[in-house]
Design a protein around this motif. Structure first.
Motif, PDB file in Angstrom:
ATOM      1  N   GLU A 166      -0.033 -12.797  14.179  1.00 57.01           N
ATOM      2  CA  GLU A 166       1.083 -12.723  13.447  1.00 57.01           C
ATOM      3  C   GLU A 166       0.755 -12.959  11.769  1.00 57.01           C
ATOM      4  O   GLU A 166       1.233 -13.855  11.107  1.00 57.01           O
ATOM      5  N   ILE A 167      -0.008 -12.092  11.421  1.00 59.46           N
ATOM      6  CA  ILE A 167      -0.396 -11.855   9.702  1.00 59.46           C
ATOM      7  C   ILE A 167       0.808 -11.201   9.039  1.00 59.46           C
ATOM      8  O   ILE A 167       1.296  -9.978   9.599  1.00 59.46           O
ATOM      9  N   SER A 168       1.353 -11.838   7.934  1.00 54.86           N
ATOM     10  CA  SER A 168       2.172 -11.077   7.169  1.00 54.86           C
ATOM     11  C   SER A 168       1.959 -11.202   5.584  1.00 54.86           C
ATOM     12  O   SER A 168       1.430 -12.255   5.332  1.00 54.86           O
ATOM     13  N   PHE A 169       1.847 -10.027   5.035  1.00 57.23           N
ATOM     14  CA  PHE A 169       1.659 -10.184   3.646  1.00 57.23           C
ATOM     15  C   PHE A 169       2.210  -8.725   3.006  1.00 57.23           C
ATOM     16  O   PHE A 169       2.454  -7.799   3.716  1.00 57.23           O
ATOM     17  N   GLU A 170       2.319  -8.969   1.525  1.00 54.63           N
ATOM     18  CA  GLU A 170       2.577  -7.807   0.736  1.00 54.63           C
ATOM     19  C   GLU A 170       1.591  -7.414  -0.031  1.00 54.63           C
ATOM     20  O   GLU A 170       0.995  -8.390  -0.800  1.00 54.63           O
ATOM     21  N   GLU A 190      -2.481  -9.702 -14.778  1.00 57.66           N
ATOM     22  CA  GLU A 190      -1.495  -9.829 -13.568  1.00 57.66           C
ATOM     23  C   GLU A 190      -0.920  -8.672 -13.367  1.00 57.66           C
ATOM     24  O   GLU A 190      -0.533  -7.817 -14.198  1.00 57.66           O
ATOM     25  N   PRO A 191      -0.680  -8.126 -12.166  1.00 56.07           N
ATOM     26  CA  PRO A 191       0.341  -6.806 -11.986  1.00 56.07           C
ATOM     27  C   PRO A 191       1.538  -7.213 -12.474  1.00 56.07           C
ATOM     28  O   PRO A 191       2.067  -8.367 -12.342  1.00 56.07           O
ATOM     29  N   ASP A 192       2.377  -6.332 -12.965  1.00 55.79           N
ATOM     30  CA  ASP A 192       3.620  -6.233 -13.195  1.00 55.79           C
ATOM     31  C   ASP A 192       4.535  -6.727 -11.903  1.00 55.79           C
ATOM     32  O   ASP A 192       4.111  -6.349 -10.789  1.00 55.79           O
ATOM     33  N   VAL A 193       5.393  -7.654 -12.185  1.00 50.18           N
ATOM     34  CA  VAL A 193       6.405  -8.489 -10.951  1.00 50.18           C
ATOM     35  C   VAL A 193       7.203  -7.340 -10.413  1.00 50.18           C
ATOM     36  O   VAL A 193       7.404  -7.259  -9.240  1.00 50.18           O
ATOM     37  N   ASP A 194       7.654  -6.201 -10.973  1.00 43.09           N
ATOM     38  CA  ASP A 194       8.142  -5.007 -10.503  1.00 43.09           C
ATOM     39  C   ASP A 194       7.319  -4.001  -9.919  1.00 43.09           C
ATOM     40  O   ASP A 194       8.237  -2.852  -9.785  1.00 43.09           O
ATOM     41  N   ALA A 195       6.051  -4.155  -9.943  1.00 38.66           N
ATOM     42  CA  ALA A 195       5.220  -3.096  -9.528  1.00 38.66           C
ATOM     43  C   ALA A 195       5.700  -2.532  -8.215  1.00 38.66           C
ATOM     44  O   ALA A 195       6.127  -3.742  -7.359  1.00 38.66           O
ATOM     45  N   PRO A 196       5.652  -1.289  -7.758  1.00 39.09           N
ATOM     46  CA  PRO A 196       6.086  -0.877  -6.372  1.00 39.09           C
ATOM     47  C   PRO A 196       5.275  -1.379  -5.260  1.00 39.09           C
ATOM     48  O   PRO A 196       4.205  -1.891  -5.558  1.00 39.09           O
ATOM     49  N   LEU A 197       5.790  -2.013  -4.081  1.00 41.24           N
ATOM     50  CA  LEU A 197       5.167  -2.530  -3.164  1.00 41.24           C
ATOM     51  C   LEU A 197       4.391  -1.240  -2.439  1.00 41.24           C
ATOM     52  O   LEU A 197       5.048  -0.315  -2.041  1.00 41.24           O
ATOM     53  N   LEU A 198       3.025  -1.242  -2.225  1.00 41.54           N
ATOM     54  CA  LEU A 198       2.454  -0.285  -1.527  1.00 41.54           C
ATOM     55  C   LEU A 198       2.307  -0.512  -0.126  1.00 41.54           C
ATOM     56  O   LEU A 198       2.387   0.495   0.828  1.00 41.54           O
ATOM     57  N   LEU A 199       1.911  -1.815   0.098  1.00 44.09           N
ATOM     58  CA  LEU A 199       1.562  -2.170   1.585  1.00 44.09           C
ATOM     59  C   LEU A 199       2.350  -3.400   2.149  1.00 44.09           C
ATOM     60  O   LEU A 199       2.427  -4.413   1.277  1.00 44.09           O
ATOM     61  N   SER A 200       3.018  -3.215   3.231  1.00 51.82           N
ATOM     62  CA  SER A 200       3.618  -4.458   3.604  1.00 51.82           C
ATOM     63  C   SER A 200       3.362  -4.679   5.045  1.00 51.82           C
ATOM     64  O   SER A 200       3.606  -3.756   5.773  1.00 51.82           O
ATOM     65  N   VAL A 201       2.918  -5.659   5.414  1.00 51.55           N
ATOM     66  CA  VAL A 201       2.452  -6.018   6.688  1.00 51.55           C
ATOM     67  C   VAL A 201       3.345  -7.241   7.491  1.00 51.55           C
ATOM     68  O   VAL A 201       3.458  -8.295   6.810  1.00 51.55           O
ATOM     69  N   THR A 202       3.955  -7.008   8.729  1.00 54.37           N
ATOM     70  CA  THR A 202       4.870  -8.035   9.233  1.00 54.37           C
ATOM     71  C   THR A 202       4.251  -8.345  10.742  1.00 54.37           C
ATOM     72  O   THR A 202       4.314  -7.538  11.376  1.00 54.37           O
ATOM     73  N   ASN A 203       4.071  -9.630  10.854  1.00 57.76           N
ATOM     74  CA  ASN A 203       3.610 -10.156  12.050  1.00 57.76           C
ATOM     75  C   ASN A 203       2.646  -9.476  12.799  1.00 57.76           C
ATOM     76  O   ASN A 203       2.635  -8.988  14.030  1.00 57.76           O
ATOM     77  N   LEU A 204       1.562  -8.785  12.148  1.00 57.26           N
ATOM     78  CA  LEU A 204       0.387  -8.012  12.689  1.00 57.26           C
ATOM     79  C   LEU A 204      -0.286  -8.957  13.663  1.00 57.26           C
ATOM     80  O   LEU A 204      -0.874  -9.749  13.398  1.00 57.26           O
ATOM     81  N   SER A 205      -0.569  -8.626  14.903  1.00 51.15           N
ATOM     82  CA  SER A 205      -1.126  -9.242  15.988  1.00 51.15           C
ATOM     83  C   SER A 205      -2.310  -8.063  16.596  1.00 51.15           C
ATOM     84  O   SER A 205      -1.678  -6.951  16.614  1.00 51.15           O
ATOM     85  N   ALA A 206      -3.432  -8.463  16.907  1.00 54.30           N
ATOM     86  CA  ALA A 206      -4.401  -7.707  17.592  1.00 54.30           C
ATOM     87  C   ALA A 206      -5.392  -8.670  18.189  1.00 54.30           C
ATOM     88  O   ALA A 206      -5.247  -9.912  17.984  1.00 54.30           O
ATOM     89  N   PRO A 207      -6.336  -8.235  19.134  1.00 48.65           N
ATOM     90  CA  PRO A 207      -7.288  -9.275  19.506  1.00 48.65           C
ATOM     91  C   PRO A 207      -7.761 -10.102  18.454  1.00 48.65           C
ATOM     92  O   PRO A 207      -8.545  -9.310  17.457  1.00 48.65           O
ATOM     93  N   GLY A 208      -7.839 -11.378  18.519  1.00 51.66           N
ATOM     94  CA  GLY A 208      -8.331 -12.003  17.391  1.00 51.66           C
ATOM     95  C   GLY A 208      -7.717 -12.386  16.335  1.00 51.66           C
ATOM     96  O   GLY A 208      -8.082 -12.753  15.002  1.00 51.66           O
ATOM     97  N   LEU A 209      -6.397 -11.898  16.333  1.00 50.32           N
ATOM     98  CA  LEU A 209      -5.223 -12.103  15.091  1.00 50.32           C
ATOM     99  C   LEU A 209      -3.846 -12.319  15.569  1.00 50.32           C
ATOM    100  O   LEU A 209      -3.631 -11.647  16.448  1.00 50.32           O
TER     101      LEU A 209
END
Lengths: 340, 513
Positions: B279-283, B258-277
């Protein structure tokens, strides 16, 4: 077995491709032998210089075409483009003579405008194919017609002739030699070497091959596909303008008949040299040999009586088809030979 | 558990001890399969289990290496290239094979046009097409061009085409993968109508619920072996899943760290929309493997391509190490330490007609330049490194990449991505179509990369792979996030429920299994 570092270099690869690489060269040598046996004058210094000088125009243009075709494109406009550039060069130089009198600057001005026109025309072809998303065949078919008709219009259906005093200054570019080698041949050699390095030793050449072989892969591999493709057309335009610069002093004129069918000769030189028409694999060295083969055929027909010179095109056509057949069939042929 | 249904009528089409190898790689081992008129028979199994090969053999597109095909009680050799259609065996492929510019009527009669004296009888074909569409209760204009139709309607046209050919056996590869729930219902009604008429229907599906609903019998394949053919009454989704997976997973997948809980956040995606997509959100944290599960066409690849700039996003934000980014070209994302490895290694990943070295360095040629020129030695070194690190096996480096096995191609592509030294790697179907041994190697490479501190997004249609490797799993469905699973929640049944749409919604509605 894994690949080891030492195996990965040239040795393994070279043997296989060498057979293919050598093909056009063998054909050229065979042609020279045939030419010599039909008429020993074929290998005289004067005639060789003649062949080299004449092949310089098509050869220089074909080096540019090698890049366009390798990157999966085609440029049909080069012949008309050459005529157009020649016409505009002459018009500009003539008006410069009227305005400022004749000097070396007149010719330099003409050459400079030629380079600008070539680059510009290449950019237009590239821009329309990439950003306009029109097939290269259609774009360059269109510009081919446009340039051809423009030069006819500028010449008013006749011939544009360079001012005779300007021509006096310009003449040596075509007719003089350095170290007994004509200047157009030097230009051809320089373009060929630069082209070879660009194709085989820079990222640009690698990108052209990648795009021609699979545009999707190129895009997914962080290659700026549109930019590279446009660059190949600009390079082609530049080559056309160089060819025109050494062509104009030859006759000192331009007309609607200038550069007719050069595009097909250039493409033929590229294909005979082993570059694939569908793209993905380009050989500048082969293109140079292809251009020499095409010129040598015409030259041999001129020197002998056996086949009429009017059949030049037919012989060239047979050679093109035979060359491509041999390249495609090389595997089969190799097997057959091994079996014998 | 043997044949439980359909013993009454004789089988219309049967495979007897069919085996198939491609070169030296066996993909099917002595499979028995039969189908009766009016039966709906589902074939299920993980990707690579041999389902597609089996239906190719049943329709003549491939010839078995050994074993026989019986059609109508007679041993036959099915003609290749889809000529078995004339015998009444019709295949509807997953990627619908319709000429986009023809009309519906043209398509239905394609290849067997009605003519008089060499001229097309257009009106008659139109009328017949309209009649067939009518009997199917499909409301499509016979004059409409195929490219104006929805996917569901196109599928109906395919079915109409099959009916016009008097299909006796209809074979379908994942027919509902591209259909919405409502369209699936219509489609089911269609299938029932056909089977009531005596047409035998074979279909491949990954959706357990629809198999339960539609199939009379189910044949389960695993790693090219026939596991069982079971009647519907003896089935539960659990028993199917168990038969599908079967193998011991413990040694195939490396242990999870398991990664450390306080491991730095590298990528954060908020409400991503595109053709065929939508409102995707994740970190994504350093050292984390985030699985993207879902059915084919659920928008996982679109999400990846929208993040790296291969398709243009229509909304939402992407932050890389806290800084907002909007890539429009792959070169930008690669420069920022984010690499995307395509699932289409032959079409988009590798140049098949050149050797290993140009492929490996294509993404990172700038690294191998010395004063503007390519440095061949440096490229050779890179290949040597990659060959050792990823265990790429080739006869020698001049071998064209197209001749490598799928596994070695995949490892080469992995090497190519890693040459750019990314911090975040999006791997799209990294083990598609490769053998189990190489899969295991790739799983260990993925785990090792995560342990080194890379952040990884793993898109996979093989559920076991997502379960075996991911720290968290994001399930997608029809271009949206259907749910996110963590820790002990990560399991086949749970993922399936989200992916198949039995369970909906985001975190708020989430119920533990």
């Amino acid at each position: 077995m894994s690949v080891s570092a030492h195996e990965t270099g040239k040795p393994g690869r070279s043997f296989r491709i060498d057979l293919k690489t050598a093909g056009p060269l063998v054909a050229l040598i065979a042609l020279c032998i045939i030419g010599y046996s039909l008429n020993p004058a074929f290998l005289s210094e004067g005639n060789i210089a003649n062949i080299l000088t004449r092949s310089a125009f098509i050869g220089i243009i074909a080096v540019g075409a090698t890049f366009v075709i390798t990157a999966g494109g085609i440029d049909l406009s080069v012949g008309s483009m050459a005529a157009f550039i020649a016409g505009v060069m002459i018009i500009i130089m003539n008006s410069a003579v009227e305005a400022f009198g004749v000097s070396i600057w007149t010719v330099l001005l003409g050459c400079g405008s030629s380079l600008i026109l070539g680059i510009g025309a290449g950019f237009i072809n590239g821009f329309l194919t990439t950003k306009g998303k029109i097939e290269a065949f259609i774009v360059t078919l269109g510009t081919m017609g446009i340039y051809r008709s423009l030069v006819t219009y500028f010449a008013d259906g006749g011939t544009l002739s360079l001012n005779s005093s300007a021509r006096e200054i310009y003449r040596p570019i075509y007719y003089d030699s350095i170290l007994r080698i004509p200047i157009p041949v030097w230009v051809f050699i320089a373009v060929a070497i630069i082209g070879w390095v660009l194709m085989n030793r820079t990222a640009f050449g690698r990108y052209c091959m990648a795009i021609g072989s699979n545009e999707h892969v190129a895009r997914y591999s962080a290659i700026k596909v549109d930019r590279v493709k446009t660059a190949t057309y600009i390079l082609q335009g530049l080559c056309v303008s160089l060819a025109t610069i050494i062509y104009v002093p030859r006759l000192g004129s331009a007309s609607s008949a200038t550069g007719v069918l050069w595009e097909l000769e250039a493409i033929a030189a590229v294909i005979i040299g082993g570059t694939m028409l569908k793209g993905g694999f380009g050989r500048v060295g082969g293109t140079v040999i292809g251009a020499l083969i095409l010129t040598a055929i015409g030259n041999i027909l001129n020197l002998t009586e056996i086949i009429s010179n009017y059949l030049n095109g037919a012989v060239q056509g047979v050679i093109i088809i035979a060359a491509v057949y041999l390249q495609r069939g090389s595997l089969r042929a190799g097997k057959r030979k091994a079996a014998e | 558990m043997a044949n439980a249904a359909g013993e009454t009528a004789p089988a219309i089409l049967a495979a007897n001890r069919i085996s198939k190898s491609f070169g030296e790689i066996p993909v099917l081992f002595s499979i028995d399969f039969d189908i009766h008129p009016g039966e709906v028979h589902a074939i299920i199994g993980e990707n690579g289990a041999g389902k597609s090969t089996l239906i190719k053999i049943l329709s003549g597109l491939e010839q078995p290496t050994s074993g026989t095909i019986t059609y109508d009680g007679q041993t036959v050799t099915l003609p290749p290239n889809g000529e078995a259609e004339a015998m009444g065996i019709v295949v509807i492929h997953q990627e619908l094979l319709l000429a986009e510019h023809l009309t519906v009527a043209d398509s239905i009669f394609l290849g067997r046009e009605l003519t008089r004296n060499g001229f097309l009888r257009l009106r008659e074909m139109r009328e017949q097409a309209a009649k067939i569409l009518d009997t199917l209760h499909v409301h499509v204009d016979p004059d409409a061009r195929i490219n104006t139709l929805s996917v569901a309607d196109k599928q109906m046209v395919e079915i109409a085409k099959a009916i016009s050919r008097d299909a006796r056996v209809l074979i379908m590869d994942e027919p509902t993968a591209v259909l919405s729930v409502a369209e699936t219902e219509t489609f089911f009604a269609q299938i029932r109508r056909l089977s009531a008429k005596g047409v035998a229907v074979i279909f491949i599906s990954h959706k357990l619920d629809e198999i339960m609903e539609l199939a009379d019998r189910v044949t389960v394949l695993r790693d090219g072996q026939l596991i069982a053919t079971v009647g519907n009454q003896d089935l539960t989704p659990d028993s199917i899943a168990q038969m599908m997976v079967g193998r011991e997973l413990s040694n195939l997948y490396p242990p999870k760290h398991e990664p450390d809980v306080d491991a730095p956040l590298l990528l954060s995606v908020t409400n991503l929309s595109a053709p065929g997509l939508k409102e995707i959100s994740f970190e994504l944290r350093r050292g984390e493997i985030l699985g993207f599960a879902g059915l084919i066409g659920s928008g996982r690849t679109a999400a990846a391509e929208a993040i790296v700039g291969l398709i243009h996003r229509t909304g939402g934000a992407v932050e890389l190490r806290g800084a907002p980014v909007n890539f429009t070209e792959v070169s930008q994302s690669v420069a920022a330490g984010l690499a995307y490895m395509t699932k289409d290694r032959k079409g988009k990943g590798l140049l098949l007609n050149v050797g290993l070295q140009p492929n490996l360095t294509l993404l990172t040629l700038a690294k191998h330049m010395r004063s503007g020129f390519l440095d061949g030695k440096s490229e050779v070194k890179a290949l040597d490194r990659a060959v050792r690190r990823f265990d790429i096996r080739a006869r020698d480096a001049s071998v064209r990449v197209g001749q490598l096995s799928g596994g070695n191609q995949q490892k080469l592509m992995l090497g190519k991505m890693m040459e750019s030294e990314p911090e975040i790697i999006i791997m799209d179907e990294p083990t598609r179509g490769i053998d189990v041994g190489t899969k295991q190697q790739i799983y260990h490479i993925i785990a090792a990369l995560a342990a080194e501190g890379k952040a990884i997004i793993l898109i996979s249609s093989e559920m076991q792979e997502v379960i075996g490797l991911s720290h968290r799993v994001l399930v997608m469905r029809e271009g949206r996030m259907a749910g996110v699973l963590e820790g002990a929640e990560i399991g086949e049944a749970q993922i399936m429920r989200y992916a198949a749409g039995i369970k909906q919604g985001g975190d708020d509605e989430r119920i533990s299994a």
